[in-house]
Design an enzyme around this catalytic site. Structure first.
Site, PDB file in Angstrom:
ATOM      1  N   ILE A  51       0.837  -1.201   0.000  1.00 33.37           N
ATOM      2  CA  ILE A  51       0.000   0.000   0.000  1.00 33.37           C
ATOM      3  C   ILE A  51       0.869   1.246   0.000  1.00 33.37           C
ATOM      4  O   ILE A  51       0.581   2.217  -0.699  1.00 33.37           O
ATOM      5  CB  ILE A  51      -0.959  -0.009   1.205  1.00 33.37           C
ATOM      6  CG1 ILE A  51      -1.976  -1.154   1.064  1.00 33.37           C
ATOM      7  CG2 ILE A  51      -1.686   1.321   1.332  1.00 33.37           C
ATOM      8  CD1 ILE A  51      -2.888  -1.333   2.267  1.00 33.37           C
ATOM      9  N   ASP A  90      12.710   3.135  12.205  1.00 36.58           N
ATOM     10  CA  ASP A  90      11.708   2.301  12.867  1.00 36.58           C
ATOM     11  C   ASP A  90      10.752   3.232  13.607  1.00 36.58           C
ATOM     12  O   ASP A  90      11.171   3.990  14.486  1.00 36.58           O
ATOM     13  CB  ASP A  90      12.416   1.362  13.846  1.00 36.58           C
ATOM     14  CG  ASP A  90      11.461   0.469  14.616  1.00 36.58           C
ATOM     15  OD1 ASP A  90      10.233   0.617  14.468  1.00 36.58           O
ATOM     16  OD2 ASP A  90      11.947  -0.390  15.382  1.00 36.58           O
ATOM     17  N   ASN A  99       0.981   4.995   7.747  1.00 31.74           N
ATOM     18  CA  ASN A  99       0.613   3.747   7.077  1.00 31.74           C
ATOM     19  C   ASN A  99       1.346   2.530   7.624  1.00 31.74           C
ATOM     20  O   ASN A  99       0.835   1.415   7.552  1.00 31.74           O
ATOM     21  CB  ASN A  99       0.892   3.893   5.571  1.00 31.74           C
ATOM     22  CG  ASN A  99       0.813   2.569   4.834  1.00 31.74           C
ATOM     23  OD1 ASN A  99      -0.232   1.941   4.774  1.00 31.74           O
ATOM     24  ND2 ASN A  99       1.941   2.130   4.278  1.00 31.74           N
ATOM     25  N   TYR A 110      -3.904  -7.235  17.103  1.00 26.37           N
ATOM     26  CA  TYR A 110      -3.834  -6.351  15.932  1.00 26.37           C
ATOM     27  C   TYR A 110      -5.160  -5.607  15.758  1.00 26.37           C
ATOM     28  O   TYR A 110      -5.191  -4.394  15.511  1.00 26.37           O
ATOM     29  CB  TYR A 110      -3.538  -7.207  14.700  1.00 26.37           C
ATOM     30  CG  TYR A 110      -3.616  -6.519  13.368  1.00 26.37           C
ATOM     31  CD1 TYR A 110      -2.552  -5.787  12.871  1.00 26.37           C
ATOM     32  CD2 TYR A 110      -4.759  -6.635  12.566  1.00 26.37           C
ATOM     33  CE1 TYR A 110      -2.606  -5.176  11.622  1.00 26.37           C
ATOM     34  CE2 TYR A 110      -4.833  -6.032  11.327  1.00 26.37           C
ATOM     35  CZ  TYR A 110      -3.755  -5.300  10.856  1.00 26.37           C
ATOM     36  OH  TYR A 110      -3.832  -4.700   9.623  1.00 26.37           O
ATOM     37  N   LYS A 155      -6.021  -1.586  15.856  1.00 20.21           N
ATOM     38  CA  LYS A 155      -6.669  -0.860  14.761  1.00 20.21           C
ATOM     39  C   LYS A 155      -7.936  -0.152  15.232  1.00 20.21           C
ATOM     40  O   LYS A 155      -8.262   0.941  14.751  1.00 20.21           O
ATOM     41  CB  LYS A 155      -6.982  -1.820  13.608  1.00 20.21           C
ATOM     42  CG  LYS A 155      -5.745  -2.383  12.913  1.00 20.21           C
ATOM     43  CD  LYS A 155      -4.887  -1.292  12.307  1.00 20.21           C
ATOM     44  CE  LYS A 155      -3.738  -1.855  11.493  1.00 20.21           C
ATOM     45  NZ  LYS A 155      -2.908  -0.805  10.877  1.00 20.21           N
TER      46      LYS A 155
END
Length: 264
Positions: free
Chosen positions: A18, A63, A90, A155, A159
């Site tokens: 992406i 990082d 992103n 995860y 999000k």
């Protein structure tokens, strides 16, 4: 005039599937782009290739989990590119354990850190300058995993947290004319899926039945949504959560078929 003419954009995860599409679309729309990714060699190689082709790009290998190193890399790029107008947060680490039963405290901590703290660090490198200039656009890349139970609990929790974080930014930074929005992609055909596709070649095909558009996304389709939100075309859009998911979050067609005894 191009949508992002004269803007300087920081894009993290810039050499991923992406991220690569975002960089390409931003450049096509007239932006100068700072490429940031933990894959230092790939960042330098990609930046060099784009620069040799005449594109205004700048490398910031770092990082996002290390704020000091990230800030140093971004500041060095800003000296060449100019002040940052747009941040696209992103970069992320794909979910590891698939279920709560398999999620250790360490895995939970790491996924939250990689996918929430890293985005906070990214925005921290640019927010003071945006506030001083009273202008800026932030786009966070989330996931449909933050909107529904789709596996990978740590995860997914991260999000979901990003949706709240984005709304906080929109509310708090609006007085500085800074907008903040989040896109939540569904399944996207990126290299991150390579291992799963290698183990199960029919992976994408088995997912199609869940998407009303009967396909998974290409990276450029996510990038186009991000470009819109980053640009002045979305000048009165802030605090928005935009699924880029082919209709996945709109409803459950298969369940509807079972309930109605009709084929939708």
């Amino acid at each position: 005039m191009k949508r992002l003419e004269g803007k300087v954009a920081l894009v993290t995860g810039a050499v991923g599937g992406i991220g690569t599409a975002i960089v390409e679309d931003f450049l096509a729309e007239g932006a100068k782009v700072i490429l940031c990714d933990v894959k230092a060699e790939d960042v330098l190689a990609r930046t060099d290739a784009l620069a040799r082709a005449g594109w205004p790009v700048f490398a910031a290998p770092a990082d996002i989990g290390n704020l000091e190193a990230l800030r140093a890399a971004v500041d060095a790029a800003v000296e060449q590119a100019g002040p940052i107008d747009i941040v696209v947060a992103n970069a992320n680490i794909g979910g590891r354990p698939a279920t709560l039963a398999k999620t250790s405290p360490e895995a939970w901590r790491d996924d939250i850190a990689d996918n929430v703290a890293g985005q906070f660090h990214t925005i921290a490198t640019a927010i003071d300058g945006m506030k001083a200039r009273r202008s800026g656009s932030i786009v966070v890349v989330g996931s449909v995993n933050g909107l529904a139970t789709l596996g990978q609990p740590a995860y997914s929790a991260a999000k979901a947290a990003l949706v709240s974080y984005t709304r906080f930014m929109a509310t708090e930074y609006g007085a500085f004319n800074i907008r903040a929005n989040i896109v939540c992609p569904g399944t996207v055909r990126t290299p991150a899926w390579a291992e799963r596709v290698k183990n199960k070649p029919e992976t994408f095909e088995t997912l199609l039945k869940w998407y009303p558009l009967r396909r998974v996304a290409e990276p450029r389709e996510v990038a186009k949504a991000i470009t819109f939100l980053a640009s002045d075309d979305a000048s009165f859009v802030t605090g928005a959560m935009l699924p880029v998911d082919g209709g996945l979050m709109a409803g459950n067609r298969l369940m509807a078929n079972e309930l109605t005894h009709e084929e939708m």
